[in-house]
Enzyme design. Structure first.
Site, short mmCIF file in Angstrom:
data_model
loop_
_atom_site.label_atom_id
_atom_site.label_comp_id
_atom_site.label_asym_id
_atom_site.label_seq_id
_atom_site.Cartn_x
_atom_site.Cartn_y
_atom_site.Cartn_z
N ARG A 147 0.86 -1.18 0.00
CA ARG A 147 0.00 0.00 0.00
C ARG A 147 0.89 1.22 0.00
NH1 ARG A 147 -3.88 2.38 4.83
NH2 ARG A 147 -1.98 3.55 5.30
N TYR A 159 -3.27 11.62 5.20
CA TYR A 159 -3.47 10.31 5.81
C TYR A 159 -2.37 9.30 5.43
CZ TYR A 159 -4.78 5.64 6.75
OH TYR A 159 -4.71 4.36 7.20
N ASP A 210 -5.18 3.86 -0.07
CA ASP A 210 -6.30 4.08 0.85
C ASP A 210 -6.74 5.54 0.77
OD1 ASP A 210 -8.08 4.13 2.95
OD2 ASP A 210 -6.77 3.08 4.37
N HIS A 212 -9.13 6.75 2.62
CA HIS A 212 -9.55 7.06 3.99
C HIS A 212 -10.75 7.99 4.05
CE1 HIS A 212 -8.28 6.64 8.28
NE2 HIS A 212 -8.03 5.47 7.76
N GLU A 236 -9.03 1.89 -1.71
CA GLU A 236 -9.79 1.57 -0.49
C GLU A 236 -10.50 2.79 0.09
OE1 GLU A 236 -7.08 0.04 2.42
OE2 GLU A 236 -8.40 0.59 4.08
N GLU A 262 -13.49 -1.67 6.57
CA GLU A 262 -12.75 -1.84 7.83
C GLU A 262 -13.54 -1.30 9.02
OE1 GLU A 262 -9.14 0.31 6.83
OE2 GLU A 262 -9.68 1.89 8.23
N ARG A 283 -13.50 -5.55 3.43
CA ARG A 283 -12.42 -5.36 4.42
C ARG A 283 -12.85 -5.65 5.85
NH1 ARG A 283 -7.91 -4.03 4.71
NH2 ARG A 283 -7.90 -1.94 5.59
N GLU A 339 -4.23 -7.44 5.14
CA GLU A 339 -3.39 -6.30 5.54
C GLU A 339 -2.48 -6.73 6.69
OE1 GLU A 339 -5.61 -3.01 7.14
OE2 GLU A 339 -3.94 -1.61 6.88
N TRP A 402 -11.24 11.91 8.88
CA TRP A 402 -9.83 11.51 8.99
C TRP A 402 -9.63 10.21 8.25
CZ3 TRP A 402 -7.23 7.33 11.31
CH2 TRP A 402 -5.83 7.41 11.14
O1 LIG Z 1 -5.28 0.07 7.96
C1 LIG Z 1 -6.01 0.84 7.34
O2 LIG Z 1 -6.36 0.67 6.17
C2 LIG Z 1 -6.50 2.01 8.02
O3 LIG Z 1 -7.19 2.79 7.41
C3 LIG Z 1 -6.10 2.14 9.46
C4 LIG Z 1 -7.10 2.85 10.29
O4 LIG Z 1 -6.92 4.22 10.11
C5 LIG Z 1 -6.94 2.49 11.75
O5 LIG Z 1 -7.05 1.10 11.86
C6 LIG Z 1 -8.01 3.16 12.58
O6 LIG Z 1 -8.02 2.66 13.89
MG LIG Z 2 -7.99 1.78 5.62
#
Ligand SMILES: O=C(O)C(=O)C[C@H](O)[C@H](O)CO
Ligand SMILES: [Mg+2]
Length: 402
Positions: A147, A159, A210, A212, A236, A262, A283, A339, A402
Site C-alpha cells: 500500500r 493520511y 487508501d 480514507h 480503499e 474496515e 475489508r 493487511e 480523517w
Molecule cells: O489500515 C487501514 O487501512 C486504516 O485505514 C487504518 C485505520 O486508520 C486504523 O485502523 C483506525 O483505527
Molecule cells: Mg484503511
C-alpha cells in the site's frame, strides 16, 4: 462443560489493547480481542458490566447460541462497541473449541484452502520520492503487495504518512492531533505517485491505495479513473460508505477495483454493496464484525458475487485478531489479501504467537486453537494510556473525515 470466569485485560505495550480471557471448568481457556481504537474503555465496561455476568455457567461449546444470545438478547443491535464485545467472546470460544479438538482453528472452519496468506505492507513517505523509496524497501523485503501513501505538498500530515518506516502508530496523542486535507491537491498529486511507482518498479507487484473516506463520490470516480493506467490491486475507502448507493456512481466511471469495510460491524453494512456488486473486496474483519461466526456469513454472501476478502490488519487490531484472521484466511475460499501492519517487539512479547512472515506471505501455525496467547504478568507492566487517532480539517477550519 461450563465457563467459570471471563476476565478483561487492558494493556498498553506501545498502544492499547483490550483482551478477553475465558476460563472453563476443564482447565482449557480461550483468548479474544476487543480493542476499539480510541474508545477502548467503552468496550471494557460493556464486557465487564453487561456480558461477563451472563457468560458464567454457560456451555462454551455452544458458540453459535452464545453469539445469538449476545446479539439478539441485548435488544440493541450492531455498533462498534457491541460487536467488538461479541467478537471477543466468539473468538475466545472458537479458541477453546479448537484446543479441545486438539486442532489448529482453520481445521474447524473447513481445512486448508491455500499454503499461505498474501499480505500487504504500508509504505509511507512525505512526498513522492520518499514513498517510492519506501515501496522499494518493501519490495526488497519480499513483499508481493504494497500500500502506498504519500504526503501531499501544502497539506499538513495527509493520511497514512507516519514517522516510522516499518512500524508507525496512527493513534499518536493523548488528545486528537490536528491534520489537514485538500482534495484538489490530493487529486492532482496521488496519480503522479503511482505513475512514478510503475515507471520505477514495473507492473510485477500489487499496489494499493487508501482514500480514507476523504473524497466525494464524483471525486472518487475521478481518482479511480486517473489511477486506471497503473493497474491498482485496490482503491480503499475512497468515499464514506454509510450511503452504500454512492458507490454506484463511482462504479459507473472506473474499473479500478474498490475495497471497503474496515469500519463495518455487520453484514448489514455490506449487504447492498455486495448484492449490487459495487465493490471487489470486503475489508470487514474478525474483531470489527462480530468474530468468526459473523465474518464467515459476510464472506459467504460476498462469494456469491465473486467479491473477495481483504481483512483489516492495522496495529490497533491485536495479535489475537491477526492470528485468528490468518486461520480464517487460510480457509476462506474467496480469499483476496490480508493487511499486515507490524506490531512492536513489546506487543509481540505480550502476545506470544505462532504465525510467521516469509517473503510477502504470512503463515498461521499448527498449534491447537488460534495460536495466540497473552502473557498476563508482562501485560500488567504496561498500564492503559489514553491515545487518540488524529482529526482532519480543511484549510478554512471545516471538520473533515480523517
Ligand atoms: O489500515 C487501514 O487501512 C486504516 O485505514 C487504518 C485505520 O486508520 C486504523 O485502523 C483506525 O483505527
Ligand atoms: Mg484503511
Amino acid at each position: 462443560m461450563k465457563i467459570t470466569s471471563a476476565r478483561v485485560i487492558v494493556t498498553c505495550p506501545g498502544r492499547n489493547f483490550v483482551t478477553l480471557k475465558i476460563e472453563t471448568d476443564q482447565g482449557v481457556y480461550g483468548i479474544g480481542d476487543a480493542t476499539l481504537n480510541g474508545r477502548e474503555k467503552a468496550v471494557v465496561s460493556y464486557l465487564e458490566d453487561h456480558v461477563v455476568p451472563c457468560l458464567i455457567g454457560m456451555d462454551p461449546r455452544n458458540s453459535e447460541d452464545i453469539w445469538q444470545y449476545l446479539y439478539r438478547g441485548a435488544y440493541w443491535r450492531r455498533g462498534p462497541v457491541t460487536m467488538r464485545a461479541i467478537a471477543a467472546v466468539d473468538v475466545a470460544l472458537w479458541d477453546i473449541k479448537a484446543k479441545m479438538a486438539g486442532m489448529p482453528l482453520y481445521q474447524l472452519l473447513g481445512g486448508r484452502s491455500r499454503d499461505g496468506v498474501m499480505v500487504y505492507g504500508h509504505a509511507n513517505g512525505g512526498d513522492i520520492a520518499e514513498t517510492v523509496d519506501a515501496v522499494g524497501a518493501y519490495i526488497d523485503m519480499g513483499y508481493k503487495a504494497i500500500r502506498a501513501q504519500t504526503g501531499v505538498p501544502g497539506v499538513k500530515d495527509a493520511y497514512g504518512v507516519g514517522r516510522g518506516k516499518l512500524y508507525y502508530e496512527p493513534a499518536d496523542a493523548a488528545l486528537p492531533s490536528l491534520t489537514g486535507w485538500d482534495t484538489r491537491k490530493a487529486l492532482n498529486y496521488v496519480p503522479k505517485l503511482f505513475e512514478k511507482l510503475r515507471e520505477t518498479y514495473g507492473f510485477d507487484h500489487h499496489l494499493l491505495h487508501d482514500g480514507h473516506h476523504r473524497y466525494s463520490p464524483t471525486e472518487a470516480a475521478q481518482l479511480g479513473k486517473a489511477l486506471e493506467p497503473y493497474s491498482l490491486f485496490w482503491l480503499e475507502d475512497v468515499t464514506p460508505a454509510e450511503n452504500q448507493e454512492a458507490f454506484k456512481l463511482i462504479r459507473q466511471h472506473t474499473t479500478t477495483p474498490l475495497a471497503v469495510g474496515e469500519i463495518f460491524n455487520t453484514i448489514w453494512d455490506a449487504k447492498d454493496l455486495i448484492q449490487n456488486q459495487l465493490i471487489d473486496y470486503i475489508r470487514a474483519t474478525i474483531v470489527g464484525a462480530g468474530g468468526l461466526t459473523h465474518l464467515r456469513r459476510i464472506a459467504d454472501l460476498a462469494s456469491l458475487y465473486q467479491i473477495r476478502t481483504g481483512c483489516h490488519g492495522a496495529t490497533d487490531l491485536s495479535p489475537v485478531t491477526m492470528g485468528t484472521a490468518l486461520h480464517f484466511d487460510t480457509w476462506v475460499p474467496n480469499f483476496g489479501i490480508q493487511e499486515y501492519m507490524r506490531h512492536t517487539a513489546e506487543t509481540d512479547a505480550v502476545f506470544p504467537h505462532d504465525y510467521r512472515f516469509d517473503r510477502g506471505m504470512l503463515y498461521c501455525g499448527e498449534a491447537p486453537g488460534h495460536g495466540v496467547d497473552i502473557d498476563e504478568q508482562l501485560a500488567a507492566k504496561y498500564p492503559y494510556k489514553p491515545a487518540y487517532l488524529p482529526v482532519a480539517r480543511l484549510e478554512d477550519g471545516t471538520m473533515w473525515n480523517w
